[in-house]
Design an enzyme around this catalytic site. Sequence first.
Site, PDB file in Angstrom:
ATOM      1  N   ARG A 109       0.842  -1.197   0.000  1.00  0.00           N
ATOM      2  CA  ARG A 109       0.000   0.000   0.000  1.00  0.00           C
ATOM      3  C   ARG A 109       0.876   1.244   0.000  1.00  0.00           C
ATOM      4  NH1 ARG A 109       2.575   1.658   3.659  1.00  0.00           N
ATOM      5  NH2 ARG A 109       2.057   1.952   5.824  1.00  0.00           N
ATOM      6  N   ASP A 139      -1.232   0.244  12.226  1.00  0.00           N
ATOM      7  CA  ASP A 139      -2.057   1.011  13.181  1.00  0.00           C
ATOM      8  C   ASP A 139      -2.851   0.064  14.069  1.00  0.00           C
ATOM      9  OD1 ASP A 139      -1.181   3.207  11.718  1.00  0.00           O
ATOM     10  OD2 ASP A 139      -3.026   3.354  10.543  1.00  0.00           O
TER      11      ASP A 139
END
Length: 346
Positions: free
Chosen positions: A134, A301
Amino acid sequence: MAAELKEGLLFGICNPLLDMAVSADKELLDKYSLKPNDAILAEEKHLPLYDELVKNYKVEYSAGGSGQNTCMVVQWLLEKPHLVVYSGSVGKDKYSQILEDKAHESGLKTCYQYQDSYPTGTCAVLITGNGTNRSLCANLAAANHFSHDHLHSPENKKLVQQAEYYYATGFFLTVCFETVLELAQIAHQRNKLFMMNLSAPFICLVYAKQQMQVMPYVDIIFGNDDEAKALAKEQGFETEDIKEIALKIADLPKQNTDRSRTVVITQGHNPVIFVKDGKVEEFEVPKVPAEKIIDTNGAGDAFVGGYLAQLILGKPYQTSIKCGMWAASEIIQVSGTSFKGKKYFN
Ligand code: 26A
Ligand code: 26A
């Protein structure tokens, strides 16, 4: 257990961003000089990218922003509303409404600063490699206009002063260094844990000075292997070995010498490297079959969210790491950075 936890015990700060995710190819990455796995700030040359995504791609919009992702994971895992307070700057528009709705749905208490003249920030998320890569390109917009006095209102001061744990992303160093330093110093004075994320290689390179100024206050630092290597290069560690780097990060100067700095470095499907009290440990990552991986956006995260949830519950670090891996594995099996609905049972 969670019922005994106090509201507002974790205070988090970062840039609230609306993610615009697309399935992309090398051609698009090359056109905007983007690496397959990276997180950068949009420059002038990247600005047409957002329009191009809307025009030519199927965009999936979702609540993002690294710190908000982490804080929401903590809320989902601990369930009791308003355990976590999250701040950052947004516009007064449709996008901030989406971010706020998502945050509130998770039980997160938001303490946003609202900008009249700037739109809510967005982040282009270009997914390649069947979901394993990503590339993030953030157009901070309103997020970049957070002002240091926001946390000085009597109401917000109270929120800051009641926290037991503080979490700031490295990303926020690009926006308001003064606020990060102030939170770090408040945590120090109150003898509470201050935690940060390396966030991106460019933070460790371009914002190295600010990062090193706040590092003495950091009790737990999270990051991935690319970020650790960037930091090592910038700090002249003269090694690319992640374990050695992690040990050296732990040994950087520290303000409170009563407790040592914990360093947690994730490496995708490779083992998590963990340093505490001068000792390095490796933790194997449970396999996720390739066909189950949708996208790795938000994996790091979510890992931090899972880790923090168990830390807050007073569990040993082994449990924190296990829960971090579990939360990350849930995130990579869905599109976007949310996995609400599933629960972790230790
Ligand atoms: C300052 N920058 C570049 C950023 C970000 C960011 N969040 C805050 N500041 N660049 C990307 N992100 C967010 O990271 C999440 C995945 O880890 C994206 O919005 C995405 O949700
Ligand atoms: C990309 N692949 C094959 C992965 C992963 C992964 N777990 C399994 N396979 N990529 C990321 N993760 C999980 O997310 C955390 C943060 O990157 C790992 O738990 C990793 O520590």
